[in-house]
Design a protein around this motif. Sequence first.
Motif, short mmCIF file in Angstrom:
data_model
loop_
_atom_site.label_atom_id
_atom_site.label_comp_id
_atom_site.label_asym_id
_atom_site.label_seq_id
_atom_site.Cartn_x
_atom_site.Cartn_y
_atom_site.Cartn_z
N LEU A 7 -3.01 4.03 -6.85
CA LEU A 7 -2.33 4.60 -5.70
C LEU A 7 -2.55 3.72 -4.48
N MET A 8 -1.54 3.61 -3.67
CA MET A 8 -1.66 2.83 -2.45
C MET A 8 -2.05 3.76 -1.30
N LEU A 9 -2.62 3.16 -0.29
CA LEU A 9 -2.97 3.92 0.89
C LEU A 9 -1.71 4.33 1.64
N ARG A 10 -1.71 5.57 2.11
CA ARG A 10 -0.58 6.02 2.92
C ARG A 10 -0.84 5.65 4.38
N ASP A 11 0.22 5.50 5.15
CA ASP A 11 0.09 5.13 6.56
C ASP A 11 -0.79 6.10 7.33
N GLU A 12 -0.63 7.41 7.07
CA GLU A 12 -1.45 8.37 7.80
C GLU A 12 -2.93 8.25 7.44
N GLU A 13 -3.24 7.88 6.19
CA GLU A 13 -4.63 7.65 5.81
C GLU A 13 -5.19 6.43 6.54
N ILE A 14 -4.39 5.39 6.61
CA ILE A 14 -4.83 4.17 7.31
C ILE A 14 -5.10 4.49 8.78
N GLU A 15 -4.20 5.25 9.40
CA GLU A 15 -4.38 5.62 10.81
C GLU A 15 -5.65 6.43 11.01
N GLU A 16 -5.92 7.38 10.12
CA GLU A 16 -7.13 8.19 10.22
C GLU A 16 -8.38 7.33 10.08
N ILE A 17 -8.36 6.44 9.09
CA ILE A 17 -9.51 5.56 8.86
C ILE A 17 -9.71 4.63 10.05
N MET A 18 -8.61 4.15 10.63
CA MET A 18 -8.71 3.29 11.82
C MET A 18 -9.41 4.03 12.95
N SER A 19 -9.04 5.28 13.17
CA SER A 19 -9.65 6.04 14.27
C SER A 19 -11.11 6.39 13.98
N GLU A 20 -11.46 6.58 12.72
CA GLU A 20 -12.83 6.93 12.35
C GLU A 20 -13.77 5.73 12.37
N THR A 21 -13.24 4.55 12.07
CA THR A 21 -14.12 3.40 11.81
C THR A 21 -13.96 2.22 12.75
N GLU A 22 -12.87 2.16 13.48
CA GLU A 22 -12.54 1.01 14.34
C GLU A 22 -12.12 -0.23 13.54
N PHE A 23 -11.99 -0.12 12.21
CA PHE A 23 -11.39 -1.22 11.47
C PHE A 23 -9.92 -1.25 11.80
N ASN A 24 -9.31 -2.44 11.81
CA ASN A 24 -7.87 -2.51 12.04
C ASN A 24 -7.14 -2.38 10.70
N ARG A 25 -5.84 -2.29 10.75
CA ARG A 25 -5.01 -2.07 9.56
C ARG A 25 -5.25 -3.15 8.50
N ASN A 26 -5.24 -4.42 8.91
CA ASN A 26 -5.45 -5.51 7.95
C ASN A 26 -6.82 -5.44 7.29
N GLN A 27 -7.83 -5.10 8.05
CA GLN A 27 -9.18 -4.99 7.49
C GLN A 27 -9.25 -3.85 6.47
N ILE A 28 -8.61 -2.73 6.78
CA ILE A 28 -8.61 -1.59 5.86
C ILE A 28 -7.90 -1.95 4.56
N VAL A 29 -6.78 -2.63 4.67
CA VAL A 29 -6.04 -3.04 3.47
C VAL A 29 -6.89 -4.00 2.63
N ARG A 30 -7.57 -4.93 3.29
CA ARG A 30 -8.45 -5.86 2.56
C ARG A 30 -9.62 -5.13 1.91
N LEU A 31 -10.20 -4.17 2.63
CA LEU A 31 -11.30 -3.39 2.06
C LEU A 31 -10.82 -2.54 0.88
N TYR A 32 -9.60 -2.04 0.98
CA TYR A 32 -9.04 -1.25 -0.13
C TYR A 32 -8.86 -2.15 -1.36
N SER A 33 -8.40 -3.36 -1.13
CA SER A 33 -8.24 -4.31 -2.23
C SER A 33 -9.60 -4.61 -2.87
#
Length: 192
Positions: A7-33
Amino acid sequence: MGNSSTLMLRDEEIEEIMSETEFNRNQIVRLYSRFLSLDKKGQGYLARDDFLNVPELAVNPLGDRIVDAFFTLANDNEEQQLNFRQFVKILAHFQPISRSKRNVLNSRKDKLLFAFKMYDLNKNDYITREEFKVILNSMVGANITSDQLDKIADRTIEEADADRDGKISFDEFCRAMEKTDIEEKMSIRFLN
């Protein structure tokens, strides 16, 4: 997130994780990979063995303690698995501290708590002389004698143990680490 690692990350999940962690979108995608590459069985979570197979942790004398601290901080219920969100929140502790943004997950106190959990082998919220010796021995191994190990452990406990109860509490640990640049020592530069 689901149980399937396909399953891929949904945009709303990425936004929530960004607000919780201060990681940016690219970092979250890389961490998910990276999470997916560690989740070799495709279960949607990581177990202890998944982390112990990371080469950098496998060769680190404290690798097992680092992994244990990951699970201790992420799971109050002693469940030995991390989902992606827990994985990212733990990694957020290792972001460099930003002067412009406040990340509640990587404060000095949170970094010290992670380090403290590595030493607190029996998870009773204290570091004893014996626990300290186990960690010290894993770091220095055969490079010092048993007598030297005892002396270092005794001196460390004596210096940090403000209330003289023979063990180090988290508050005492924090005071003992006051002059240590924990923010720098416990930071990983995450690529954008």
